[in-house]
Motif scaffolding. Sequence first.
Motif, short mmCIF file in Angstrom:
data_model
loop_
_atom_site.label_atom_id
_atom_site.label_comp_id
_atom_site.label_asym_id
_atom_site.label_seq_id
_atom_site.Cartn_x
_atom_site.Cartn_y
_atom_site.Cartn_z
N LEU A 1 7.15 -4.50 -2.87
CA LEU A 1 8.26 -5.05 -2.10
C LEU A 1 8.49 -6.52 -2.42
CD1 LEU A 1 7.97 -3.47 1.46
CD2 LEU A 1 9.89 -3.35 -0.12
N MET A 2 7.40 -7.26 -2.56
CA MET A 2 7.53 -8.69 -2.88
C MET A 2 8.17 -8.87 -4.26
SD MET A 2 3.95 -10.18 -1.48
CE MET A 2 3.87 -10.97 0.10
N ALA A 3 7.81 -8.01 -5.20
CA ALA A 3 8.41 -8.09 -6.53
C ALA A 3 9.89 -7.74 -6.46
CB ALA A 3 7.68 -7.15 -7.49
N SER A 4 10.24 -6.71 -5.69
CA SER A 4 11.63 -6.32 -5.53
C SER A 4 12.43 -7.40 -4.82
CB SER A 4 11.72 -5.01 -4.76
OG SER A 4 13.06 -4.62 -4.60
N ALA A 5 11.77 -8.15 -3.96
CA ALA A 5 12.43 -9.24 -3.23
C ALA A 5 12.48 -10.52 -4.05
CB ALA A 5 11.71 -9.49 -1.91
N ASN A 6 12.02 -10.44 -5.31
CA ASN A 6 12.03 -11.58 -6.24
C ASN A 6 11.16 -12.76 -5.78
OD1 ASN A 6 13.70 -10.37 -8.18
ND2 ASN A 6 15.52 -10.92 -6.99
N PHE A 7 10.03 -12.45 -5.17
CA PHE A 7 9.08 -13.50 -4.83
C PHE A 7 8.48 -14.03 -6.13
CE2 PHE A 7 7.53 -13.05 -0.22
CZ PHE A 7 8.78 -12.67 0.23
N PRO A 8 8.29 -15.33 -6.27
CA PRO A 8 7.58 -15.85 -7.44
C PRO A 8 6.16 -15.28 -7.47
CG PRO A 8 8.63 -17.63 -6.20
CD PRO A 8 8.75 -16.39 -5.38
N ARG B 1 11.48 -13.09 4.86
CA ARG B 1 11.54 -11.84 5.63
C ARG B 1 12.85 -11.11 5.37
NH1 ARG B 1 9.57 -15.24 9.94
NH2 ARG B 1 11.57 -14.94 10.99
N ASP B 2 13.95 -11.87 5.29
CA ASP B 2 15.25 -11.26 4.99
C ASP B 2 15.26 -10.65 3.60
OD1 ASP B 2 16.17 -12.00 7.50
OD2 ASP B 2 17.29 -13.75 6.77
N ALA B 3 14.62 -11.31 2.63
CA ALA B 3 14.55 -10.78 1.27
C ALA B 3 13.74 -9.49 1.24
CB ALA B 3 13.94 -11.82 0.32
N ILE B 4 12.66 -9.43 2.00
CA ILE B 4 11.85 -8.21 2.07
C ILE B 4 12.64 -7.08 2.72
CG2 ILE B 4 9.85 -7.16 3.21
CD1 ILE B 4 8.35 -9.77 2.64
N HIS C 1 15.77 -1.94 2.07
CA HIS C 1 17.02 -1.19 2.12
C HIS C 1 17.44 -0.74 0.71
CE1 HIS C 1 17.98 -1.50 6.34
NE2 HIS C 1 17.61 -2.76 6.31
N ARG C 2 17.30 -1.62 -0.28
CA ARG C 2 17.65 -1.25 -1.66
C ARG C 2 16.79 -0.09 -2.15
NH1 ARG C 2 17.66 -6.51 -2.64
NH2 ARG C 2 15.59 -6.46 -3.58
N MET C 3 15.48 -0.21 -1.92
CA MET C 3 14.56 0.82 -2.39
C MET C 3 14.80 2.15 -1.66
SD MET C 3 11.22 -1.57 -2.82
CE MET C 3 10.16 -0.52 -3.81
N SER D 1 16.93 7.68 -1.87
CA SER D 1 17.85 8.71 -1.38
C SER D 1 18.73 9.23 -2.51
CB SER D 1 18.73 8.17 -0.26
OG SER D 1 17.96 7.86 0.86
N GLN D 2 19.24 8.32 -3.33
CA GLN D 2 20.09 8.73 -4.46
C GLN D 2 19.29 9.55 -5.45
OE1 GLN D 2 21.52 4.97 -5.90
NE2 GLN D 2 23.16 4.84 -4.40
#
Length: 140
Positions: free
Chosen positions: A55-62, A80-83, A88-90, A95-96
Amino acid sequence: MSASVHPLPTSRQPSPVAPNRGDWGALRAELHQRCADHDLVVLWDELTHPERKALMASANFPHRERDSRRHVADMPKASRDAIRAAIHRMSRYASQLRDRLQGERPHPSQELASHAREALTDGDIKAAMHWVSMIERGVM
């Protein structure tokens, strides 16, 4: 001569908050918890460390900030908003992917319609009407 009685003035004023009507109080409390990211805190606690890192990687955390032991409540609001956005993206992606893997399926009413056609072919109007009424009611 009779004395008239008047109530003494009190300093108590009516509460500006209306009593809980129709569970609005519960909804309000839930919204306050959502604003304070309580739902995210609960979810974060249930995740494994590799899931947190993903999740942190998907949220673009350094890379230097991807400490999965760090509690989400200690993170700034932007993190927290980025996570939350990453979740939601994941979720949308999952689902797709599931929909694609399941492939194109016929709508459940198609089977009912085939039964109705078969009944019409056999001249059984009552049975055909039964199948059509099921389709109209949305019975699947």
